[in-house]
Write a protein that holds these residues in place. Structure first.
Motif, PDB file in Angstrom:
ATOM      1  N   ARG A  11      10.315   2.216 -10.229  1.00 24.21           N
ATOM      2  CA  ARG A  11      11.586   1.630 -10.233  1.00 24.21           C
ATOM      3  C   ARG A  11      12.156   1.790 -11.549  1.00 24.21           C
ATOM      4  O   ARG A  11      11.362   1.349 -12.415  1.00 24.21           O
ATOM      5  CB  ARG A  11      11.570   0.389  -9.576  1.00 24.21           C
ATOM      6  CG  ARG A  11      11.328   0.107  -8.214  1.00 24.21           C
ATOM      7  CD  ARG A  11      12.288   0.870  -7.214  1.00 24.21           C
ATOM      8  NE  ARG A  11      12.219   0.777  -5.951  1.00 24.21           N
ATOM      9  CZ  ARG A  11      11.517   1.668  -5.258  1.00 24.21           C
ATOM     10  NH1 ARG A  11      10.904   2.685  -5.794  1.00 24.21           N
ATOM     11  NH2 ARG A  11      11.204   1.358  -4.066  1.00 24.21           N
TER      12      ARG A  11
ATOM     13  N   LYS B  95      18.846   0.528 -15.071  1.00 18.08           N
ATOM     14  CA  LYS B  95      19.557   0.748 -16.236  1.00 18.08           C
ATOM     15  C   LYS B  95      20.000  -0.562 -17.181  1.00 18.08           C
ATOM     16  O   LYS B  95      20.470  -1.338 -16.509  1.00 18.08           O
ATOM     17  CB  LYS B  95      20.962   1.476 -16.059  1.00 18.08           C
ATOM     18  CG  LYS B  95      20.886   2.909 -15.276  1.00 18.08           C
ATOM     19  CD  LYS B  95      22.101   3.513 -15.404  1.00 18.08           C
ATOM     20  CE  LYS B  95      21.977   4.989 -15.040  1.00 18.08           C
ATOM     21  NZ  LYS B  95      21.366   5.309 -13.884  1.00 18.08           N
TER      22      LYS B  95
ATOM     23  N   SER C  44      21.606  -1.409 -10.323  1.00 17.35           N
ATOM     24  CA  SER C  44      21.542   0.140 -10.670  1.00 17.35           C
ATOM     25  C   SER C  44      20.102   0.513 -10.560  1.00 17.35           C
ATOM     26  O   SER C  44      19.593   1.860 -10.936  1.00 17.35           O
ATOM     27  CB  SER C  44      21.721   0.121 -12.321  1.00 17.35           C
ATOM     28  OG  SER C  44      20.703  -0.566 -12.918  1.00 17.35           O
TER      29      SER C  44
ATOM     30  N   SER D 185      17.076   2.090  -9.322  1.00 16.71           N
ATOM     31  CA  SER D 185      16.767   3.454  -8.377  1.00 16.71           C
ATOM     32  C   SER D 185      15.877   3.045  -7.282  1.00 16.71           C
ATOM     33  O   SER D 185      14.696   2.377  -7.442  1.00 16.71           O
ATOM     34  CB  SER D 185      16.016   4.450  -9.378  1.00 16.71           C
ATOM     35  OG  SER D 185      14.865   3.821  -9.759  1.00 16.71           O
ATOM     36  N   ARG D 186      16.253   3.419  -6.056  1.00 15.71           N
ATOM     37  CA  ARG D 186      15.227   2.955  -5.034  1.00 15.71           C
ATOM     38  C   ARG D 186      15.010   4.344  -4.175  1.00 15.71           C
ATOM     39  O   ARG D 186      14.779   4.100  -2.669  1.00 15.71           O
ATOM     40  CB  ARG D 186      16.239   2.017  -4.044  1.00 15.71           C
ATOM     41  CG  ARG D 186      16.352   0.669  -4.827  1.00 15.71           C
ATOM     42  CD  ARG D 186      17.089  -0.366  -3.860  1.00 15.71           C
ATOM     43  NE  ARG D 186      17.195  -1.513  -4.450  1.00 15.71           N
ATOM     44  CZ  ARG D 186      17.841  -2.158  -5.585  1.00 15.71           C
ATOM     45  NH1 ARG D 186      18.624  -1.117  -6.181  1.00 15.71           N
ATOM     46  NH2 ARG D 186      17.792  -3.130  -5.746  1.00 15.71           N
ATOM     47  N   ASN D 187      14.739   5.430  -4.729  1.00 16.33           N
ATOM     48  CA  ASN D 187      14.603   6.451  -4.140  1.00 16.33           C
ATOM     49  C   ASN D 187      12.905   6.978  -3.707  1.00 16.33           C
ATOM     50  O   ASN D 187      12.849   7.795  -2.859  1.00 16.33           O
ATOM     51  CB  ASN D 187      15.280   7.701  -4.581  1.00 16.33           C
ATOM     52  CG  ASN D 187      15.027   7.909  -6.276  1.00 16.33           C
ATOM     53  OD1 ASN D 187      14.669   6.941  -6.728  1.00 16.33           O
ATOM     54  ND2 ASN D 187      15.528   8.960  -6.898  1.00 16.33           N
TER      55      ASN D 187
END
Ligand SMILES: Nc1ncnc2c1ncn2[C@@H]1O[C@H](COP(=O)(O)OP(=O)(O)OP(=O)(O)O)[C@@H](O)[C@H]1O
Length: 384
Positions: A240, A243, A379, A381-383
């Protein structure tokens, strides 16, 4: 030597109650299967692994937590005739590999489970004779140079001479999830590794301080997690990235300059806590070690943890840099961490080393920390 299987032993798992033990064993078997292409049997506190590729298996088992030691072995049936034949061939193979000759002091260690028409001592004595029929080496039960283990388990007998130490610990994924604050430095990957070794599934949170840190710092974080993934077969680490540059800018502009690092760390814990709550993790982990750098004084450790309800675990807290570096070298993260990625330009000339709580709370309010955290959290990232 051509082996049939690998026998793996586990330590702490064996101390658990039957129910917990069975759950831990299943997890361990699952992780072994994820680490190597193999079939696996469990029986009487041992794990029998039948790998497709032996060399790969011997290397990868060294990275499966929960395994205390393992032995490449050959198997035969539990009767004199078969043991004589199989052990005889085994010894000749050891001789051709230079592991035994007429000078090698050797011992046989026999363990037996089940009902047989011989005792362990009788079988050990028989096996000693089997060896000496092939190679006239001296028996030395007190100081052997080579020990050959003969494990008789019901109808099956296993023969091996090596006990390769495994990483120990508990099977990955048996202890719940933690959010590890992983930077590009030396310490935090080691902290994550130690928590994995205690069985915790890791979510690795990186705070990207761009524009105060370089792209290389982010790249190194990625490489470090990739290296740690080698120990995470079965329960991969989730990455994870948040930013964090805007948060830092707000800290620098809204609060006294001196407080930047304290606010940075305090914000990281708060973000980690929010992420942990979202992902069902039960603790936060960082790489702090008391007094290692100016920001890790006890005062700052206390102040930066203010307002966080979740436990913050610091497995390196009592280790010194040399000890941490040694582990980093062993696990293959040191080479990556030592790459100079330029450091963080947000660090003030004189960072606060004695952040007393009142002033830290004041600084958090001055920069409107809660709002800045909310913004930063969006912000992430959760991909992956
Ligand atoms: N950019 C970051 N992203 C995530 N966690 C971080 C970051 N920077 C620091 N941390 C966490 O805070 C801890 C202490 O911070 P400090 O600034 O002293 O670490 P560092 O020297 O940059 O890295 P390390 O402690 O990993 O060697 C780190 O061990 C790590 O857990």
């Amino acid at each position: 030597m051509k082996y049939d299987l690998i026998i793996a032993r586990y330590g702490e798992v064996g101390l658990k109650s039957t129910k917990v033990r069975s759950r831990f064993e299943k997890k361990l078997v699952n992780n072994i299967k994820a680490a190597i292409d193999c079939d696996v049997d469990r029986n009487q506190g041992r794990i029998y692994i039948f790998p497709k590729n032996f060399d790969e298996a011997v290397e990868n088992l060294n990275r499966v937590f929960g395994i205390v030691s393992y032995s490449p072995a050959i198997s035969t049936y539990s009767n004199y005739e078969d043991i004589d034949k199989t052990l005889g061939e085994y010894v000749l193979n050891l001789a051709s590999e230079g592991i035994i000759d007429e000078e090698t002091k050797f011992a046989i260690k026999c363990r037996r489970v089940g009902t047989h028409d011989f005792t362990s001592q009788e079988m050990a004595a028989f096996c000693g004779g089997v060896v000496r029929k092939r190679i006239l080496a001296p028996v030395d039960l007190t100081n052997p140079e080579l020990t050959i283990f003969v494990e008789v388990r019901d109808d099956d007998t296993f023969i091996y001479h090596e006990k390769i130490p495994g990483p120990g610990g508990l099977p990955l994924g048996t202890q719940g999830k933690v959010v590890c604050l992983v930077s590009s430095g030396i310490d935090s990957p080691v902290a994550a590794y130690l928590m994995m070794k205690r069985g915790c599934e890791v979510i690795a949170l990186y705070c990207d301080n761009d524009p105060y840190t370089s792209k290389m710092a982010l790249e190194n974080y990625n490489k470090l997690v990739d290296q740690l993934q080698k120990y995470a077969a079965g329960v991969p680490i989730k990455k994870r990235i948040v930013k964090y540059g805007d948060y830092l800018k707000k800290a620098k502009e809204g609060a006294p300059e001196k407080m930047t690092c304290v606010l940075c760390k305090s914000g990281m814990y708060k973000l980690a806590e929010k992420l942990a709550n979202e992902m069902g993790a039960l603790a936060i982990v960082d790489g702090s070690s008391v007094g290692q750098v100016a920001s890790q004084t006890l005062d700052n450790i206390l102040a930066t943890r203010y307002g966080v309800d979740m436990p913050i675990l610091s497995p390196l807290i009592g280790l010194d840099k040399l000890e941490i570096t040694r582990i980093a070298e062993e696990i293959g993260t040191f080479e990556i961490s030592k790459i100079d990625d330029g450091g963080c330009s947000a660090v003030p000339r004189y960072p606060e080393t004695r952040g007393d709580l009142d002033r830290v709370i004041e600084a958090c309010e001055a920069m409107n920390q809660d709002e800045a955290i909310e913004e930063a959290f969006k912000s992430i990232s959760r991909n992956e």
